[in-house]
Scaffold this active site. Sequence first.
Site, mmCIF file in Angstrom:
data_model
loop_
_atom_site.group_PDB
_atom_site.id
_atom_site.type_symbol
_atom_site.label_atom_id
_atom_site.label_comp_id
_atom_site.label_asym_id
_atom_site.label_seq_id
_atom_site.Cartn_x
_atom_site.Cartn_y
_atom_site.Cartn_z
ATOM 1 N N SER A 52 0.749 -1.132 -0.193
ATOM 2 C CA SER A 52 0.306 0.156 0.294
ATOM 3 C C SER A 52 1.073 1.063 0.223
ATOM 4 O O SER A 52 2.368 1.392 -0.274
ATOM 5 C CB SER A 52 -1.082 -0.347 1.008
HETATM 6 N N1 SAH Z 1 -0.541 -4.641 4.003
HETATM 7 C C1 SAH Z 1 0.339 -4.829 2.856
HETATM 8 C C2 SAH Z 1 -0.555 -4.362 1.586
HETATM 9 C C3 SAH Z 1 -1.010 -5.383 0.440
HETATM 10 S S1 SAH Z 1 -2.240 -5.304 -0.789
HETATM 11 C C4 SAH Z 1 1.701 -4.581 2.915
HETATM 12 O O1 SAH Z 1 1.864 -3.196 3.828
HETATM 13 O O2 SAH Z 1 2.259 -4.939 1.582
HETATM 14 C C5 SAH Z 1 -3.620 -6.912 0.008
HETATM 15 C C6 SAH Z 1 -3.419 -7.686 0.166
HETATM 16 O O3 SAH Z 1 -4.784 -8.843 0.416
HETATM 17 C C7 SAH Z 1 -2.840 -8.802 -1.023
HETATM 18 O O4 SAH Z 1 -1.565 -9.376 -1.106
HETATM 19 C C8 SAH Z 1 -4.175 -9.953 -0.935
HETATM 20 O O5 SAH Z 1 -3.070 -10.945 -1.758
HETATM 21 C C9 SAH Z 1 -4.443 -9.673 0.016
HETATM 22 N N2 SAH Z 1 -6.063 -10.224 0.301
HETATM 23 C C10 SAH Z 1 -6.438 -10.390 -0.495
HETATM 24 N N3 SAH Z 1 -7.878 -11.099 0.208
HETATM 25 C C11 SAH Z 1 -7.611 -11.514 1.058
HETATM 26 C C12 SAH Z 1 -8.104 -12.369 2.494
HETATM 27 N N4 SAH Z 1 -9.566 -12.496 1.811
HETATM 28 N N5 SAH Z 1 -7.116 -12.776 3.158
HETATM 29 C C13 SAH Z 1 -6.603 -12.573 2.986
HETATM 30 N N6 SAH Z 1 -5.479 -11.716 2.375
HETATM 31 C C14 SAH Z 1 -6.458 -11.253 1.478
#
Ligand code: SAH
Length: 652
Positions: A52
Site C-alpha cells: 500500500s
Molecule cells: N498491507 C499490505 C498490502 C497488501 S495489498 C502491505 O503493506 O504490503 C492487500 C493484500 O490483501 C494482498 O496481498 C492480497 O493478496 C491480500 N488479500 C486479499 N484478500 C484476502 C483475504 N481474504 N485474506 C487475506 N489476504 C487477502
Amino acid sequence: MVEVQLAHRGVRDPLVLEAMGSVPREAFVEPGFEEFAYEDSPLPIGEGQTISQPYVVALMIEAAEVKPGERVLEVGAGSGYAAAVLAQIADRVYGIERHPSLVQAAQRRLSDLKYTNVELRSGDGTLGWPEAAPFDAILVSAGGPQVPKALKEQLAVGGRLIMPVGAAGMQSLQKITRKASGEFEEQSLGAVAFVPLVGEHGWTEDGPRSATGHLPGQSRSRSLPALIAKVAEPLADCDDEDFGRAFDDFANRRIVLLGEATHGTSEFYRARFAITRRLIEAHGFTIVAVEADWPDAAAIDRYVRHRDPRAHPGRAFQRFPTWMWRNTDVHDFVEWLRAHNEHLPPEKRAGFYGLDLYNMSGSIAAVLEYLEKVDPDAAAIARERYGCLTPWQKEPSTYGRAVLTDSYRRCEDAVIEQCRELLRKELDYAQNDGASFLDAAQNARLIASAERYYRIMYYGGAESWNLRDTHMFDTLMHLVEAQGSGAKALVWAHNSHIGDARHTEMGQVRDELNIGQLCRERFKAQAALIGFGTHTGTVAAATDWDEDMQIMRVRPSHRNSYERLCHDTAVPRFLLRPDRDAVVRRRLTDPRLERFIGVIYRPETELMSHYSEASLARQFDAYVWFDETTAVTPLGPQHARPGVPDTYPFAV
Ligand code: SAH
C-alpha cells in the site's frame, strides 16, 4: 517521506509518524523497485499484489487509533510492511495473507528486521483469527463487499476496525467502532482504491459476487468452468474398458502416481483399479506400490503372486483405519491381480507392496495402547495428534498442547522402546520369510530411520512428514531397482503425497516435500502425477484417530475451490490435462483452495481442517474428476471364503 507525504497531508499522530519513519520500506518491495520505495505509490510485491502507499498505511493506522499495549489484526498482510509499522506501536500484531508465497517472503523480511511481535499466517482473512481474538484494532488492507461479520465479532469492546468497502472504483474507507457487545458505530473516511478482498466473505477470485455472480461485462468466472469443460475429456464408467484406455498416453512413463482426495471414496479406488489394470495388462507395469504398511501389503503380495504364506501369519490390515484396504473395491482388485498373475511365469507377475514406514499403524497402535495404561491424558492427546498430523490441517492449538504436556514428554523413552521392540519382532519374521524383499542392509536402515521417526512423530511438523515421504520414495526406488532398468511402477497414495508439494501450501509454507515431488525430481517427464477430486457425496472416515468408521456426507465444495470450478463444468466424470490448453493451464495455475480429506473428516470445521491452497496445474500432470462420489464398503463376514486358510489377506 514522513514530512512530505504524511505530515503535510494531515497525519498528526506522533506514534504513527515515528513508526513510519523507522520501518525501512525498501526492504518490503520486490527487487528492482527499491528506489521507488519512498514514492507515494503502490508497488508490486508479487502474485499481482501491491504494497500500500505510505500515506494510506499511515491514514489507516491513525484512524484505527493504535496504541502501545494493544493487539492488532491485519487482513491482507501482503509484503508485511503495514504489519511492521503496526508492530512499532502495538504490543502484538497478527497478519493474515491469502497467498502463501507472500506470507513466506514477509516472514523472512520481518525476521531479518528482528520483529518478534508479529505473527503471520496464510489463509482467508475474511474469517479473522478467532484464536487470537479479541483485537483492539483490525485493519483490512483489501476492499470487500461488506465488513465480514466474523471480523466485527473479533473486535474487543472499544475496538476499531478500518476497512475499504465497495466494488473496484467505488470503495470508501469505513471505520467501525464497537461501542458495546452488540453496538457498532460506523463512519466513512472517504474514497480509496484497494485491491479486492478475496475470500468467503469477500469477492470471488474473479470479481464481485452479485445475484448472477458477476458485474455486467465480467464473464471471467463464468468462462473458466466453460473453458475447463472444453478441454476436459469425459470418462466412461469405471467398469467400462474405455475408462482405462483413456490413460494410454501415460503408458510410456516409468512411474504413474494415482492420487485420491479422501481415504474412503469408492470411485477413487475403482478408477485406480481400472487404470492399473490397463497399464499392467497392456503396457508392462509390474509394480503396484501403495500407501500402506509393508508387512500388511506383503500378505497381499504373497496371495496375488501365488507365493507361500509367511511362517507367522498375522492378519493384514486389522488396525485403524481398516477400511482403507479392507474394502470391497480393494478386494476386487486383489482378486483380479491374483487371477492375472496365475498363468504368468513368476518374473512377469505384478506385485503389491506397501510404501509406508515399516508397520507404522502397528507402531501407532502400540504407542496408544501403552499410553492408555500409563497416562490416559497423554493417550488422548496422542490420538488427537495422529488424527491431524496432516499437511493441510491448520489447527496450531493441537500441536501446542501436545508438545507442552510434560507427562507426554516423560513417556517418550518408554514408548520408543515399545516401538523398537515391535519393529525388531516384525523384522525377525520378515527375515525368515524366504523370498523376502528385505535384506540385512535394509533392515538396518529401517531400524535407524524408525527410531528417528518415532521420536519426531511426537513433535510433529514438517520433519516427520518429510521423513515419512522420503522413506516411501526410497522404498519405491528399491522396488524399481530390484526389477531392473525397464521396471514400471504405479503408486496409489493420497493427493497430498503424490501432488508436487512445491506447488502447494505444504511445500511453500511448511517446507514439506512428498513422494510426487521426489519422483518428478528424479524421473522428470517420466513420472506422471495424477490427482483425483470430487464435489460432494459420501465418504468413509472417522472423526478422530481410532474412532469407528462412519459414512459421512461430503459437504459441497467451497466456492473458491478448484473443486467448485470442476463442478461448474457440469461434466460428471472427466480427465483433465491442463497442459492441453495454454489459457486453462494459466488459469489453473493461480492458487486456489483444494480439499484434502484423510482418514479423519471434520465437516463442521471443513475450511480450516481440510482446505489448503495449491496451484493445480503445477501440482498435477492430470486431474480425474468425479462430481458425485460414494463411500467405500468395508469388508463384512459375507466376504469370508470357506476353506481359504487364515493367511488369505482378507479372511474374516
Ligand atoms: N498491507 C499490505 C498490502 C497488501 S495489498 C502491505 O503493506 O504490503 C492487500 C493484500 O490483501 C494482498 O496481498 C492480497 O493478496 C491480500 N488479500 C486479499 N484478500 C484476502 C483475504 N481474504 N485474506 C487475506 N489476504 C487477502
